[in-house]
Scaffold this motif. Sequence first.
Motif, short mmCIF file in Angstrom:
data_model
loop_
_atom_site.label_atom_id
_atom_site.label_comp_id
_atom_site.label_asym_id
_atom_site.label_seq_id
_atom_site.Cartn_x
_atom_site.Cartn_y
_atom_site.Cartn_z
N GLU A 138 31.18 -5.88 24.56
CA GLU A 138 29.77 -6.26 24.49
C GLU A 138 29.61 -7.60 25.21
O GLU A 138 30.30 -8.57 24.89
N TRP A 139 28.68 -7.65 26.16
CA TRP A 139 28.45 -8.86 26.93
C TRP A 139 27.20 -9.58 26.40
O TRP A 139 26.46 -9.05 25.57
N SER A 140 26.97 -10.78 26.91
CA SER A 140 25.88 -11.59 26.35
C SER A 140 24.51 -11.00 26.65
O SER A 140 24.27 -10.41 27.71
N PHE A 141 23.60 -11.20 25.73
CA PHE A 141 22.24 -10.69 25.78
C PHE A 141 21.35 -11.59 26.64
O PHE A 141 20.44 -11.13 27.32
N SER A 142 21.61 -12.90 26.60
CA SER A 142 20.80 -13.87 27.34
C SER A 142 21.69 -15.04 27.74
O SER A 142 22.68 -15.33 27.06
N GLN A 143 21.34 -15.71 28.86
CA GLN A 143 22.20 -16.77 29.40
C GLN A 143 21.36 -17.93 29.94
O GLN A 143 20.20 -17.77 30.31
N ARG B 74 32.16 -10.44 24.14
CA ARG B 74 32.93 -11.03 25.23
C ARG B 74 32.11 -12.07 25.99
O ARG B 74 31.04 -11.75 26.52
N ARG B 75 32.64 -13.29 26.04
CA ARG B 75 32.01 -14.34 26.84
C ARG B 75 32.27 -14.13 28.32
O ARG B 75 31.39 -14.35 29.17
#
Length: 464
Positions: free
Chosen positions: A402-407, A309-310
């Motif tokens: 599931e959300w992002s690991f790094s941004q 998920r973005r």
Amino acid sequence: MAICYTSADLTRILYSDVFDYGSFSDSSYLLAVVVSWIAKLSFMAQYANWSVYDMSSTVSSSRGVMPLASFDRGGTENSGAPRSSAMPDQDLNDSEDAGLLSVSWNQDYGCFAAGTTTGFRIYNCDPFKETFRRDLKSGGFKIVEMLFRCNILALVGGATNSQYPPNKVLIWDDHQSRCIGEFSFRSEVRGVKLRRDRIVVVLEHKIYVYNFMDLKLLHQIETLSNPRGLCCLSHHANTSVLACPGLRRGQVQVEHFGLHMTKFISAHDNNIACLILTMDGMLLATASTKGTLIRIFNTLDGTRLQEVRRGVDRAEISSISLSPNAQWLVVASDKGTIHIFRLRVRVGGVDSSAPHISQSLGLQYQNSSNCLDPLFSLNTGANPGSSLSFMRGVLPKYFSSEWSFSQFHLPEVTQFVAAFGSQNSVMIIGMDGSFYRCSFDPVNGGPMVRQEYVRFLKTDNKLR
């Protein structure tokens, strides 16, 4: 002594930058060089007679060394007669006021091409530098597609280009400064993709696949309305895979040409906005026009392997890219944040940078009773999730996402595309003429760190 060349040999000769002289013994090195140039000249002499037509396109090739200037601008069939072609007057001034029409990575993400209102430019990514530019007085190019790092480019003129209309594709050899092939269509070209053995032209409702060696039309694929020109290819020599929008909303059509197999994947409820294949074509990542979810599929049987998920709000996804080892996925959108996700499922025991992945691997997978076992294995680690994810199946689907690991956060002023670089880095190109290089922590994730910023072109491009 008789010397014979196969189609693969001629392909290597045509793309002289990938001609591997190291495969010859020292004693035959000089002979190999001489023979390769003789073969190239013979190949180009034969090239002069190729002319192929179909119901809605014209394909022709040049004869001898001719300037690009006098190519006709109509969409009708022609006799294939030789036409003059010196690159028209080039503006050698530093045209910093050029507008940016498009940016596109080459196949290994080591370079990118920028189509401008005055021509095109090619940039190397590491170290970052402008490799060369072609500025024309007649206008610019809305599509500039590279073929790895060789001198072959596919060009499509912008709407204001007075000499190269948007319904034509020019196959340009920049080393020889001449056009070696031309495709004319009755409607606007939306996209072009290149492999070393294929040229793919995308129109709004149809995709044409041509053989690179003789420009012969091999396949025609009908699609749903595709104004974005969405299409992607695998790039390993032993796998030939194409993915594009299908004939229904949210559907992706996957063509395994080597296996003579077509797979339709119902990827999303909304129209497809972005898609990408791994280098071997075994994995497919997609996003829809809603822009909240990115899904990863096995292209051989259409199984959905992972969903990330973005965000919650709608967004326009401008790019999706997979790392060379198929361990990471990066997403860019109009929300100003670049997201990295860890892939839990990837091709098992396969180095995606190795070209030996063969069609037999696909057949092994296709014939397996438990099809996920032979080729796919779980990756270690995971993306962040909700603290309530243990109640999966009870709470709405959002809580098990599931959300992002790094941004990495960017100004919400323009469109960006992103791809992976070396050593856990991400490269980002903005339609405002900006280039970023950022690093991420592959163990702990979190915010990325900016390592480099370059303003490679001054432009006023803004998000609308």
